[in-house]
Design a protein around this motif. Structure first.
Motif, mmCIF file in Angstrom:
data_model
loop_
_atom_site.group_PDB
_atom_site.id
_atom_site.type_symbol
_atom_site.label_atom_id
_atom_site.label_comp_id
_atom_site.label_asym_id
_atom_site.label_seq_id
_atom_site.Cartn_x
_atom_site.Cartn_y
_atom_site.Cartn_z
ATOM 1 N N GLU A 29 -46.025 119.244 -45.980
ATOM 2 C CA GLU A 29 -46.158 118.149 -45.103
ATOM 3 C C GLU A 29 -47.780 117.480 -44.935
ATOM 4 O OE1 GLU A 29 -43.061 118.760 -41.422
ATOM 5 O OE2 GLU A 29 -44.903 119.869 -41.310
ATOM 6 N N LEU A 30 -48.735 118.725 -45.171
ATOM 7 C CA LEU A 30 -49.719 118.436 -45.190
ATOM 8 C C LEU A 30 -50.422 117.455 -46.570
ATOM 9 C CD1 LEU A 30 -51.463 121.878 -43.991
ATOM 10 C CD2 LEU A 30 -51.400 119.834 -42.644
ATOM 11 N N ARG A 31 -49.751 117.841 -47.562
ATOM 12 C CA ARG A 31 -49.908 117.169 -48.863
ATOM 13 C C ARG A 31 -49.201 115.591 -48.873
ATOM 14 N NH1 ARG A 31 -47.749 120.332 -52.000
ATOM 15 N NH2 ARG A 31 -45.659 119.490 -52.177
ATOM 16 N N ASP A 32 -48.129 115.454 -48.037
ATOM 17 C CA ASP A 32 -47.662 114.189 -47.861
ATOM 18 C C ASP A 32 -47.637 113.646 -46.427
ATOM 19 O OD1 ASP A 32 -46.619 114.332 -50.618
ATOM 20 O OD2 ASP A 32 -45.124 115.577 -50.092
ATOM 21 N N LYS A 33 -46.643 113.537 -45.979
ATOM 22 C CA LYS A 33 -46.271 113.069 -44.686
ATOM 23 C C LYS A 33 -45.643 114.087 -43.533
ATOM 24 C CE LYS A 33 -46.584 108.226 -45.556
ATOM 25 N NZ LYS A 33 -45.993 106.976 -45.349
ATOM 26 N N PRO A 34 -45.916 114.353 -42.417
ATOM 27 C CA PRO A 34 -44.836 115.262 -41.625
ATOM 28 C C PRO A 34 -43.524 114.758 -41.609
ATOM 29 C CG PRO A 34 -46.881 114.682 -40.372
ATOM 30 C CD PRO A 34 -46.870 113.786 -41.647
ATOM 31 N N ALA A 35 -42.536 115.607 -41.766
ATOM 32 C CA ALA A 35 -41.270 115.258 -41.916
ATOM 33 C C ALA A 35 -40.292 116.570 -41.632
ATOM 34 C CB ALA A 35 -40.833 115.077 -43.734
ATOM 35 N N GLY A 36 -38.937 116.006 -41.150
ATOM 36 C CA GLY A 36 -38.156 116.876 -40.602
ATOM 37 C C GLY A 36 -36.904 116.367 -39.543
ATOM 38 N N HIS A 37 -35.960 117.004 -39.568
ATOM 39 C CA HIS A 37 -34.873 116.532 -38.940
ATOM 40 C C HIS A 37 -34.534 117.791 -37.725
ATOM 41 C CE1 HIS A 37 -31.092 114.847 -37.739
ATOM 42 N NE2 HIS A 37 -30.553 115.941 -37.505
ATOM 43 N N PHE A 38 -34.708 117.122 -36.307
ATOM 44 C CA PHE A 38 -34.496 118.003 -35.363
ATOM 45 C C PHE A 38 -33.456 117.418 -34.511
ATOM 46 C CE2 PHE A 38 -39.087 117.501 -36.513
ATOM 47 C CZ PHE A 38 -39.176 119.062 -36.955
ATOM 48 N N ASN A 60 -42.075 105.768 -34.721
ATOM 49 C CA ASN A 60 -42.998 104.645 -35.127
ATOM 50 C C ASN A 60 -43.988 105.123 -35.722
ATOM 51 O OD1 ASN A 60 -41.154 102.879 -33.938
ATOM 52 N ND2 ASN A 60 -42.407 102.604 -32.118
ATOM 53 N N SER A 61 -44.489 106.214 -35.620
ATOM 54 C CA SER A 61 -45.689 106.686 -36.118
ATOM 55 C C SER A 61 -45.412 107.593 -37.380
ATOM 56 C CB SER A 61 -46.511 107.552 -35.153
ATOM 57 O OG SER A 61 -46.981 106.890 -34.140
ATOM 58 N N TYR A 62 -44.130 108.240 -37.266
ATOM 59 C CA TYR A 62 -43.937 109.327 -38.410
ATOM 60 C C TYR A 62 -42.291 108.935 -38.874
ATOM 61 C CZ TYR A 62 -47.749 111.641 -36.459
ATOM 62 O OH TYR A 62 -49.059 111.972 -36.081
ATOM 63 N N PRO A 63 -42.198 108.122 -39.691
ATOM 64 C CA PRO A 63 -40.713 107.515 -40.048
ATOM 65 C C PRO A 63 -39.865 108.591 -40.888
ATOM 66 C CG PRO A 63 -42.383 106.452 -41.516
ATOM 67 C CD PRO A 63 -43.323 107.158 -40.335
ATOM 68 N N ASP A 64 -40.834 109.598 -41.179
ATOM 69 C CA ASP A 64 -39.994 110.788 -41.979
ATOM 70 C C ASP A 64 -39.456 111.898 -41.144
ATOM 71 O OD1 ASP A 64 -40.363 109.648 -44.553
ATOM 72 O OD2 ASP A 64 -42.296 110.380 -44.826
ATOM 73 N N ILE A 65 -39.736 111.658 -39.749
ATOM 74 C CA ILE A 65 -39.251 112.499 -38.767
ATOM 75 C C ILE A 65 -37.847 111.974 -38.208
ATOM 76 C CG2 ILE A 65 -39.485 113.670 -36.619
ATOM 77 C CD1 ILE A 65 -42.512 113.871 -37.198
ATOM 78 N N THR A 66 -36.707 112.597 -38.285
ATOM 79 C CA THR A 66 -35.521 112.213 -37.893
ATOM 80 C C THR A 66 -35.168 112.873 -36.486
ATOM 81 O OG1 THR A 66 -33.987 113.447 -39.242
ATOM 82 C CG2 THR A 66 -34.782 111.077 -40.123
ATOM 83 N N ASN A 224 -42.668 127.115 -36.448
ATOM 84 C CA ASN A 224 -42.743 125.938 -36.161
ATOM 85 C C ASN A 224 -43.729 125.048 -37.217
ATOM 86 O OD1 ASN A 224 -41.445 126.239 -33.909
ATOM 87 N ND2 ASN A 224 -43.192 126.751 -32.772
ATOM 88 N N SER A 225 -42.836 124.069 -37.745
ATOM 89 C CA SER A 225 -43.560 123.025 -38.843
ATOM 90 C C SER A 225 -44.476 122.204 -38.171
ATOM 91 C CB SER A 225 -42.415 122.486 -39.384
ATOM 92 O OG SER A 225 -41.885 121.444 -38.443
ATOM 93 N N LEU A 226 -45.499 121.598 -38.918
ATOM 94 C CA LEU A 226 -46.279 120.640 -38.420
ATOM 95 C C LEU A 226 -45.607 119.459 -37.633
ATOM 96 C CD1 LEU A 226 -49.235 119.170 -38.005
ATOM 97 C CD2 LEU A 226 -48.636 118.237 -40.567
ATOM 98 N N ALA A 227 -44.218 119.002 -38.290
ATOM 99 C CA ALA A 227 -43.615 117.969 -37.566
ATOM 100 C C ALA A 227 -43.012 118.416 -36.272
ATOM 101 C CB ALA A 227 -42.573 117.673 -38.473
#
Length: 239
Positions: A29-38, A60-66, A224-227
């Motif tokens: 996540e730190l290398r790319d973007k915060p991501a995850g499904h919750f 809106n801010s983190y499209p890779d978080i679902t 806990n992940s960054l996302a």
């Protein structure tokens, strides 16, 4: 087949594998973007008033978080049912959970239409509800009806009410009350406009003090992940 030494090694490090995987995920996540499904379980009221406003900003801010919200007014076991987190009032959270306050104190209101109250009379105490048509709330996962809770001068009373309608969503309970089908117990903020307009009238207000508001909760042992931390921070109640 693992040797005896290998078995001992697996037994030693096995409990740490989840933490290692979470750490590797966070590096990604730190290398790319915060991501995850919750997946989060919540009441309808908390989802509409607290979760949705925060999650819209996250999306809106983190499209890779679902995000997935499952409405349940009961007391789901988030571990066995594989939820990442849940939302409950603070008084109902188990001791082995981390709880983060996400909403202000709540207050329930017992309400009915002027026509209903004129026909059936005003209840003067919680015990008077036994003679009224009350709109019930079904706690689906608990398999029971919600007992209306009251408190005054340190005295607590739970009343099992009866009536023609039972629902498991507060939205339908409000609609039934507005249609004159009886008394409803509902969070006061959901009927503020109805009370101000006179469509509904509040009774037993002195028996309904504020109580601990909604908290986001999750297992204390969770890595806990960054996302996920971003999600918690977005929901956290600011003073």
């Amino acid at each position: 087949m693992p040797t005896e030494a290998g078995d001992r090694l697996l037994a030693t490090v096995g409990n740490h594998l989840d933490g290692i995987e979470a750490g590797l995920a966070e590096l990604g996540e730190l290398r790319d973007k915060p991501a995850g499904h919750f997946r989060i379980t919540s009441t309808e009221h908390a989802a509409e008033t607290l979760l949705w406003p925060a999650m819209e900003k996250i999306a809106n801010s983190y499209p890779d978080i679902t995000l997935e919200i499952v409405i349940d007014v009961g007391l789901s076991n988030i571990v066995t049912e594989r939820y990442d987190a849940g939302v409950r009032i603070g008084e109902a959270i188990e001791k082995d959970m981390i709880a983060v306050r996400i909403g202000p104190d709540l207050e329930m209101a017992v309400v009915g239409t002027p026509a209903y109250l004129e026909a059936r009379g005003l209840p003067e105490s919680p015990q008077d509800l036994v003679g009224h048509n009350c709109i019930n709330l079904r706690l689906v996962s608990a398999g029971a009806l919600y007992a209306w809770e009251f408190e005054k001068d340190g005295r607590q009373i739970n009343v099992r009410v009866d009536g023609q309608f039972t629902f498991n969503t507060s939205g339908l309970i409000r609609k039934a009350a507005l249609a004159g089908h009886g008394l409803a117990s509902i969070p006061v903020d959901q009927v503020q406009d109805d009370l101000a307009s006179g469509r509904l009238v509040r009774v037993l207000a002195d028996w309904c003090p504020p109580f601990s508001g909604y908290h986001l909760y999750y297992p204390s042992r969770r890595q806990n992940s960054l996302a996920f931390r971003l999600l918690v921070d977005a929901l956290r109640l600011r003073s």
